[in-house]
Scaffold this motif. Sequence first.
Motif, PDB file in Angstrom:
ATOM      1  N   UNK A 195      39.588  47.448  45.193  1.00 15.55           N
ATOM      2  CA  UNK A 195      38.714  46.311  45.377  1.00 15.55           C
ATOM      3  C   UNK A 195      38.765  45.245  44.293  1.00 15.55           C
ATOM      4  N   UNK A 196      39.687  45.342  43.376  1.00 16.86           N
ATOM      5  CA  UNK A 196      39.801  44.293  42.368  1.00 16.86           C
ATOM      6  C   UNK A 196      41.253  44.171  41.931  1.00 16.86           C
ATOM      7  N   UNK A 197      41.569  43.015  41.388  1.00 19.29           N
ATOM      8  CA  UNK A 197      42.944  42.742  40.973  1.00 19.29           C
ATOM      9  C   UNK A 197      43.244  43.399  39.636  1.00 19.29           C
ATOM     10  N   UNK A 253      30.882  37.222  36.248  1.00 18.75           N
ATOM     11  CA  UNK A 253      30.651  36.937  37.660  1.00 18.75           C
ATOM     12  C   UNK A 253      31.882  37.190  38.526  1.00 18.75           C
ATOM     13  N   UNK A 254      33.029  37.388  37.915  1.00 15.61           N
ATOM     14  CA  UNK A 254      34.261  37.603  38.667  1.00 15.61           C
ATOM     15  C   UNK A 254      34.401  39.096  38.961  1.00 15.61           C
ATOM     16  N   UNK A 255      34.367  39.419  40.240  1.00 19.25           N
ATOM     17  CA  UNK A 255      34.471  40.812  40.647  1.00 19.25           C
ATOM     18  C   UNK A 255      35.763  41.431  40.119  1.00 19.25           C
ATOM     19  N   UNK A 256      35.660  42.508  39.414  1.00 19.29           N
ATOM     20  CA  UNK A 256      36.829  43.229  38.946  1.00 19.29           C
ATOM     21  C   UNK A 256      37.399  42.754  37.627  1.00 19.29           C
ATOM     22  N   UNK A 257      36.827  41.694  37.021  1.00 18.40           N
ATOM     23  CA  UNK A 257      37.391  41.192  35.768  1.00 18.40           C
ATOM     24  C   UNK A 257      37.382  42.263  34.691  1.00 18.40           C
ATOM     25  N   UNK A 258      36.360  43.080  34.690  1.00 18.63           N
ATOM     26  CA  UNK A 258      36.285  44.126  33.665  1.00 18.63           C
ATOM     27  C   UNK A 258      37.351  45.203  33.863  1.00 18.63           C
ATOM     28  N   UNK A 317      36.427  42.512  25.027  1.00 19.27           N
ATOM     29  CA  UNK A 317      35.065  42.920  25.399  1.00 19.27           C
ATOM     30  C   UNK A 317      34.781  42.587  26.865  1.00 19.27           C
ATOM     31  N   UNK A 318      35.253  41.415  27.315  1.00 11.81           N
ATOM     32  CA  UNK A 318      35.024  40.991  28.697  1.00 11.81           C
ATOM     33  C   UNK A 318      35.905  41.738  29.687  1.00 11.81           C
ATOM     34  N   UNK A 319      37.096  42.143  29.245  1.00 12.39           N
ATOM     35  CA  UNK A 319      38.057  42.855  30.097  1.00 12.39           C
ATOM     36  C   UNK A 319      38.529  44.105  29.342  1.00 12.39           C
TER      37      UNK A 319
END
Length: 165
Positions: free
Chosen positions: A3-5, A25-30, A52-54
């Motif tokens: 479900x995420x890139x 807010x970006x689905x799957x960024x983490x 930290x964000x990813x």
Amino acid sequence: MVGSAQSLELYHMIPFNELIAAAPQVHGFKHLQNLYADWLELSVFDMLCLFKAAPALVKITCGIFNLGTELESIASGDLPDYIASTYGNTGKHFQVWNKSSYKGTGCKDTIEPVILLALACPKFCRIEMSSGFVSDYRTRMAEALLSDKYSKYASRVSKVRSYVC
């Protein structure tokens, strides 16, 4: 990863602060593992924020331009200790930095960022750069790791190998 890139390629210039602000807010960024933005120039501090964000990030393709104003205020001799103690496991999955040749600094200005990233990212093991930089990079890195400033971290940093991209 469902479900995420796993990879993200950025072809349009976007200010880094906007990218980081939008990341939650970006689905799957983490869960992002590979970021390709060869036009993007980050500071070392920006890269630490990106980890930290990813937190699943394994590879990034980008340039680098400085330490970042947040880190430049720390005394030069104290910076390695500060990074090791404050950010010591920030990029826990990060392994590969492809130093974009689109813009950015030469080999000399790559040494300190590589050392600091190695202190913040325990799995960081590979820097990819253009062929004209590799030999000079290896010589300068060996010299840096013998200096008083970095010698105590030599075993941790020496695992980072340079490759031609």
